[in-house]
Design an enzyme around this catalytic site. Structure first.
Site, PDB file in Angstrom:
ATOM      1  N   ASP A 137       0.826  -1.208   0.000  1.00 51.14           N
ATOM      2  CA  ASP A 137       0.000   0.000   0.000  1.00 51.14           C
ATOM      3  C   ASP A 137       0.865   1.265   0.000  1.00 51.14           C
ATOM      4  O   ASP A 137       1.975   1.258   0.526  1.00 51.14           O
ATOM      5  CB  ASP A 137      -0.913  -0.022   1.235  1.00 51.14           C
ATOM      6  CG  ASP A 137      -2.059   0.968   1.103  1.00 51.14           C
ATOM      7  OD1 ASP A 137      -2.349   1.419  -0.025  1.00 51.14           O
ATOM      8  OD2 ASP A 137      -2.663   1.300   2.131  1.00 51.14           O
TER       9      ASP A 137
ATOM     10  N   ASN B 269     -10.620  -3.414  -6.432  1.00 51.91           N
ATOM     11  CA  ASN B 269      -9.863  -2.372  -7.141  1.00 51.91           C
ATOM     12  C   ASN B 269     -10.459  -1.983  -8.496  1.00 51.91           C
ATOM     13  O   ASN B 269     -10.143  -0.923  -9.045  1.00 51.91           O
ATOM     14  CB  ASN B 269      -8.393  -2.775  -7.340  1.00 51.91           C
ATOM     15  CG  ASN B 269      -7.553  -2.675  -6.090  1.00 51.91           C
ATOM     16  OD1 ASN B 269      -6.560  -3.381  -5.942  1.00 51.91           O
ATOM     17  ND2 ASN B 269      -7.934  -1.808  -5.160  1.00 51.91           N
TER      18      ASN B 269
HETATM   19  C1  FPP Z   1      -2.075   0.167  -3.164  1.00 52.41           C
HETATM   20  O1  FPP Z   1      -1.609   1.499  -3.212  1.00 52.41           O
HETATM   21  C2  FPP Z   1      -1.513  -0.575  -4.258  1.00 52.41           C
HETATM   22  C3  FPP Z   1      -2.236  -1.159  -5.229  1.00 52.41           C
HETATM   23  C4  FPP Z   1      -3.702  -1.110  -5.295  1.00 52.41           C
HETATM   24  C5  FPP Z   1      -1.594  -1.879  -6.345  1.00 52.41           C
HETATM   25  C6  FPP Z   1      -0.303  -2.578  -6.071  1.00 52.41           C
HETATM   26  C7  FPP Z   1       0.363  -2.747  -7.383  1.00 52.41           C
HETATM   27  C8  FPP Z   1       1.689  -2.664  -7.616  1.00 52.41           C
HETATM   28  C9  FPP Z   1       2.694  -2.530  -6.560  1.00 52.41           C
HETATM   29  C10 FPP Z   1       2.220  -2.678  -9.026  1.00 52.41           C
HETATM   30  C11 FPP Z   1       1.887  -3.852  -9.871  1.00 52.41           C
HETATM   31  C12 FPP Z   1       2.177  -5.169  -9.245  1.00 52.41           C
HETATM   32  C13 FPP Z   1       2.971  -6.138  -9.749  1.00 52.41           C
HETATM   33  C14 FPP Z   1       3.029  -7.462  -9.099  1.00 52.41           C
HETATM   34  C15 FPP Z   1       3.810  -5.950 -10.932  1.00 52.41           C
HETATM   35  P1  FPP Z   1      -2.669   2.666  -3.269  1.00 52.41           P
HETATM   36  O2  FPP Z   1      -2.854   3.072  -4.674  1.00 52.41           O
HETATM   37  O3  FPP Z   1      -3.935   2.263  -2.567  1.00 52.41           O
HETATM   38  O4  FPP Z   1      -1.919   3.782  -2.478  1.00 52.41           O
HETATM   39  P2  FPP Z   1      -2.570   4.920  -1.575  1.00 52.41           P
HETATM   40  O5  FPP Z   1      -3.111   4.217  -0.350  1.00 52.41           O
HETATM   41  O6  FPP Z   1      -1.424   5.790  -1.280  1.00 52.41           O
HETATM   42  O7  FPP Z   1      -3.635   5.591  -2.381  1.00 52.41           O
END
Ligand code: FPP
Length: 231
Positions: free
Chosen positions: A17, A65
């Site tokens: 996250d 998501n």
């Molecule tokens: C949460 O951060 C993260 C995600 C919803 C996606 C995770 C994806 C990756 C790390 C990249 C792709 C993965 C692979 C395996 C190649 P957020 O967007 O909720 O962050 P925030 O809480 O700061 O808004």
């Protein structure tokens, strides 16, 4: 029962996250953060297996998501395609088995094909597993498992449900890490995480480097796992 521990956790799950905030702090779009987060996956996968972790489960895309803005969903799907087209090859060269948990039928046919091909190619590797959760939700996983048992006329028990979960071949996570400063599980491995140790850090996922993973492992080593018993 003996006090269980204190080596390196065999199975670690990570809720990655903080990508969005990481980008916003730099005045960039959220997708810029996901791109940085994706690069970090490479670094942490390498370090995890070098540190003795056998199975690493990464929460890349939850069933919920899809409700994010289309531009962000598209960016994440694009990054996954790049990952399975390019970065994963290095991982597989190191004899790591790829597993993907979640409903991949909802992904684009080309991404689904890439995933299936990589899983097929690596299915003979047993030492290390990289398990990536895509279009995954733990509640959905449990409902699916129970329905399957009922349909097959099997008894619904704690063990029979476990055997129908995506993680059945490699077991329950010893440690679940969540980066980005929130203290919740967000529908991640709710059944198999019943006795997992939890580690929360404020560090945003793109900044979660080798040293941060070492800190989480160290924290795990100092935990006394009792599995509900008195020892
Ligand atoms: C949460 O951060 C993260 C995600 C919803 C996606 C995770 C994806 C990756 C790390 C990249 C792709 C993965 C692979 C395996 C190649 P957020 O967007 O909720 O962050 P925030 O809480 O700061 O808004």
């Amino acid at each position: 029962m003996e006090e269980v521990n204190s080596g390196v956790p065999a199975h670690v799950g990570i809720i990655m996250d903080g990508n969005g905030r990481w980008a916003q702090m730099r005045g960039k779009k959220r997708s810029f953060g996901h791109s940085a987060g994706s690069k970090n996956v490479d670094r942490i996968v390498t370090h995890a297996f070098n540190s003795g972790i056998k199975t690493l489960t990464l929460y890349a895309f939850s069933s919920e998501n899809w409700a994010r803005p289309k531009e962000e969903v598209d960016a994440l799907m694009h990054l996954l395609k790049i990952y399975f087209n390019k970065f994963i090859k290095k991982v597989l060269k190191n004899k790591v088995r790829l597993s993907v948990m979640g409903d991949i039928d909802m992904l684009s046919p080309d991404l689904k094909e890439l995933i299936i091909a990589d899983m097929e190619k690596s299915k003979g590797f047993t030492e290390h597993t990289l398990n990536i959760a895509i279009n995954y939700g733990a509640r959905q996983e449990i409902v699916y498992a129970v329905n399957k048992l009922i349909k097959n006329g099997e008894e619904v028990t704690v063990d029979s449900i476990s055997k129908e979960l995506y993680t059945a071949p490699f077991g329950e996570p010893d440690l679940i890490i969540r980066t980005g400063g929130e203290y919740r599980l967000s529908n991640f491995m709710l059944y198999q995480g019943a006795y997992s140790e939890l580690y929360f850090t404020d560090v945003l996922w793109p900044d979660f480097d080798e040293t941060e993973l070492d800190k989480a492992i160290e924290s795990f080593k100092n935990r006394k796992r009792r599995f509900g018993k008195v020892i």
